[in-house]
Enzyme design. Structure first.
Site, PDB file in Angstrom:
ATOM      1  N   GLY A 235      35.235  42.942 -49.209  1.00  0.00           N
ATOM      2  CA  GLY A 235      36.272  41.967 -49.593  1.00  0.00           C
ATOM      3  C   GLY A 235      35.788  41.104 -50.740  1.00  0.00           C
ATOM      4  O   GLY A 235      34.825  41.450 -51.419  1.00  0.00           O
ATOM      5  N   ASN A 236      36.467  39.991 -50.960  1.00  0.00           N
ATOM      6  CA  ASN A 236      36.003  39.044 -51.981  1.00  0.00           C
ATOM      7  C   ASN A 236      36.422  37.634 -51.566  1.00  0.00           C
ATOM      8  O   ASN A 236      37.019  37.440 -50.511  1.00  0.00           O
ATOM      9  CB  ASN A 236      36.527  39.414 -53.370  1.00  0.00           C
ATOM     10  CG  ASN A 236      38.034  39.403 -53.430  1.00  0.00           C
ATOM     11  OD1 ASN A 236      38.661  38.361 -53.298  1.00  0.00           O
ATOM     12  ND2 ASN A 236      38.637  40.583 -53.594  1.00  0.00           N
ATOM     13  N   TYR A 237      36.093  36.650 -52.412  1.00  0.00           N
ATOM     14  CA  TYR A 237      36.222  35.239 -52.003  1.00  0.00           C
ATOM     15  C   TYR A 237      37.610  34.642 -52.236  1.00  0.00           C
ATOM     16  O   TYR A 237      37.799  33.444 -52.035  1.00  0.00           O
ATOM     17  CB  TYR A 237      35.204  34.392 -52.761  1.00  0.00           C
ATOM     18  CG  TYR A 237      33.769  34.717 -52.423  1.00  0.00           C
ATOM     19  CD1 TYR A 237      33.281  34.491 -51.142  1.00  0.00           C
ATOM     20  CD2 TYR A 237      32.909  35.235 -53.386  1.00  0.00           C
ATOM     21  CE1 TYR A 237      31.964  34.778 -50.825  1.00  0.00           C
ATOM     22  CE2 TYR A 237      31.593  35.524 -53.078  1.00  0.00           C
ATOM     23  CZ  TYR A 237      31.120  35.292 -51.795  1.00  0.00           C
ATOM     24  OH  TYR A 237      29.832  35.579 -51.480  1.00  0.00           O
TER      25      TYR A 237
END
Ligand code: PMT
Length: 408
Positions: free
Chosen positions: A211-213
Site C-alpha cells: 500500500g502507500n501513505y
C-alpha cells in the site's frame, strides 16, 4: 446571500457567549433564520430568553422540552440547516466534537449535521495554544469543518491565533462568502465529476498487502469543493480510515481496494462524466500471484514478483472526448517539474497538480498541501494552504478551462 438561509447557531459556555447576540442580530438582519442550540454551560453566560427574543424561536438545550416533554430532534435539525455555526466554541466542546462525546444536545446536533459546519473558537491564549486543543481543531478540519481563526476574519490558513473569538461581523462575513461561493453560477453546477482518492492495496496473501501513505484527505477535499459548487461527484475511493466521511449529499462514494478495482470503476464511469480529477495514489505494481493462505516464515529471503497495474489516468486520457477535462496529480521526490511535465503529456491531462514530498506540510496525510499547477501554457505556484483551500484553487482552475454553457 444569507436571505432565507437556515442557520443552526451553537453556543457554548464562554464569556464570548454575549457576542452571539450580535451574530444573531446580523444574521437575522440579512434575512437568515436562526435556531439556537445552547449547552448547559452556555446558559450560565447568556439566558435563553434573550436568545429566543432575538431569534423569535424557542432555544433548544435539552433533548426534551421541560414544559411539555416535546422531543427535540437533533437529526431533524441536521437536515433543516443550510449551515451550522458554533460560536463561541470552547476547548471542551471542541474536544467533545472531535471525539464524538455526545453528552448534550449541541454535540448530538453537530454529529447529525448534514450541512457545512463553521467553528469560532473562544478561550484564553494558553488553552488555545495547548497541543490538545490544536490537535482537536486539526481533527475537526480533517472532518471538513471550517475553523474561523480568531483575529483574522478569514477561514483558518494556519491554526494559530490569540484565542479570543473572532468579531461577530467577521464571522457573519465568512458565512456570507461561503454562500456567495455556493450560489455563484458555477460552471460545475449540475455537471458530473469523477474523483479518485486514497491509496490502493495490492494483496500479497490474506493478511498482507502493498500500500502507500495516502489518507484520502486531498481527494475528499476536492469532492467537497466540487459538490459545494453544485457538481454531482462520483468519488472512487481506495481504503481510507473510517474517520474519512463525506458531508455533502451530492457526493456518491464508491469504495474499492485494488488498482484493478479502481480502474474498472473509473473506466465504467468516465464516459458519462464532464471531468475527472485523479488524486488517488495508485499502486503501479501488484503481486503476480496472491497466496490463498498466510505465507509462513522459512528463514530464507522472500521474493514477491510484481506485474504492472493498469494506468488509470493514461487509459482515461486515451478515451477522453472533446469537452471532457482530465486533471491529474504528480507526487514527486526529485526532478519535480520535469517529471510532472512528462506525466502531463503521457497521460493526456489538461493540467497536472504537482506536490513534492520535499516540501514540509505537503503530500501524504497532512491537512495542508503546497502545489504547482502545470498546464501546456505554463505553471502557477501556490503557497502552503489547508487542503480545503488547495481544492478551491484546483477547482477554480478547472472551471476556468471549461467553456461557458457546457452541457451535462
Ligand atoms: O491522500 P492524502 O494523504 O491527502 O495525500 C494526497 C496525495 C499526496 C496522495 C495527492 O496529493 C497526490 O499527489 N496524488 C497522486 C499520487 C500519485 O500516485 O502520483 P503519481 O505521480 O504516481 O501518479 C500520477 C497520476 O497518475 C496521478 O493522478 C495518479 O492518480 C494517476 N495514476 C497513477 C498510477 C496508476 N496506475 N494509475 C493512475 O491513474
Amino acid at each position: 446571500m444569507l436571505e432565507g438561509k437556515k442557520i443552526v447557531l451553537g453556543i457554548t459556555g464562554s464569556i464570548a457567549a454575549y457576542k452571539s447576540c450580535l451574530i444573531i442580530r446580523q444574521l437575522i438582519k440579512k434575512g437568515a433564520e436562526v435556531q439556537v442550540v445552547i449547552t448547559p454551560a452556555g446558559k450560565e453566560f447568556i439566558t435563553p430568553i434573550t436568545l429566543s427574543a432575538l431569534t423569535h424561536k424557542p432555544v433548544i438545550s435539552e433533548f426534551f422540552s421541560q414544559r411539555d416533554g416535546t422531543w427535540h430532534s437533533h437529526v431533524d435539525l441536521g437536515l433543516w440547516a443550510d449551515a451550522m455555526l458554533i460560536a463561541p466554541a470552547t476547548a471542551s466542546s471542541i474536544g467533545k466534537m472531535a471525539h464524538g462525546i455526545a453528552d448534550n444536545m449541541l454535540i448530538t446536533t453537530y454529529l447529525s449535521m448534514k450541512a457545512p459546519v463553521f467553528i469560532a473558537p473562544a478561550m484564553d491564549l494558553d488553552m488555545y495554544a495547548h497541543s490538545s486543543t490544536q490537535e482537536n481543531l486539526k481533527t475537526l478540519q480533517s472532518y471538513g469543518n471550517q475553523i474561523i481563526e480568531p483575529g483574522t476574519g478569514f477561514l483558518a490558513s494556519k491554526l494559530e491565533g490569540k484565542g479570543r473569538m473572532e468579531e461577530p461581523e467577521n464571522i457573519v462575513k465568512v458565512l456570507e462568502c461561503f454562500f456567495a461561493r455556493q450560489e455563484s453560477s458555477s460552471k460545475l453546477a449540475g455537471k458530473k465529476v469523477l474523483i479518485t482518492a486514497g491509496p490502493t492495496y495490492e494483496k500479497i496473501d490474506p493478511v498482507r498487502f502493498i500500500g502507500n501513505y495516502s489518507s484520502g484527505k486531498m481527494g475528499f477535499a476536492l469532492a467537497e469543493e466540487c459538490a459545494a459548487r453544485g457538481a454531482q461527484v462520483e468519488l472512487v475511493c481506495g481504503p481510507v480510515s473510517a474517520s474519512m466521511q463525506t458531508l455533502h449529499p451530492n457526493i456518491h462514494r464508491i469504495d474499492v481496494e485494488s488498482a484493478q478495482e479502481m480502474y474498472e470503476a473509473c473506466m465504467g464511469l468516465f464516459p458519462s462524466m464532464k471531468s475527472a480529477i485523479l488524486c488517488a495514489a495508485v499502486a503501479d505494481f501488484t503481486p503476480i500471484t496472491v497466496a490463498s493462505e498466510k505465507i509462513k516464515r522459512t528463514g530464507e529471503d522472500m521474493v514477491i514478483r510484481l506485474k504492472p497495474n493498469p494506468d488509470i489516468a493514461a487509459s482515461l486520457g486515451k478515451v477522453k472526448q472533446e469537452g471532457q477535462l482530465l486533471v491529474g496529480f504528480a507526487l514527486e521526490t526529485n526532478d519535480e517539474e520535469s517529471n510532472a511535465q512528462a506525466k502531463l503529456k503521457k497521460k493526456n491531462f489538461d493540467f497536472i497538480v504537482l506536490n513534492s514530498l520535499k516540501d514540509q506540510g505537503a503530500g501524504f496525510r497532512t491537512d495542508t498541501n503546497k502545489i504547482t499547477i502545470i498546464a501546456a501554457d505554463g505553471k502557477t505556484d501556490y503557497p502552503l494552504k489547508p487542503k480545503s483551500e488547495v481544492a478551491r484553487d484546483i477547482v477554480d482552475r478547472m472551471e476556468a478551462m471549461m467553456p461557458d454553457g457546457m452541457a451535462v
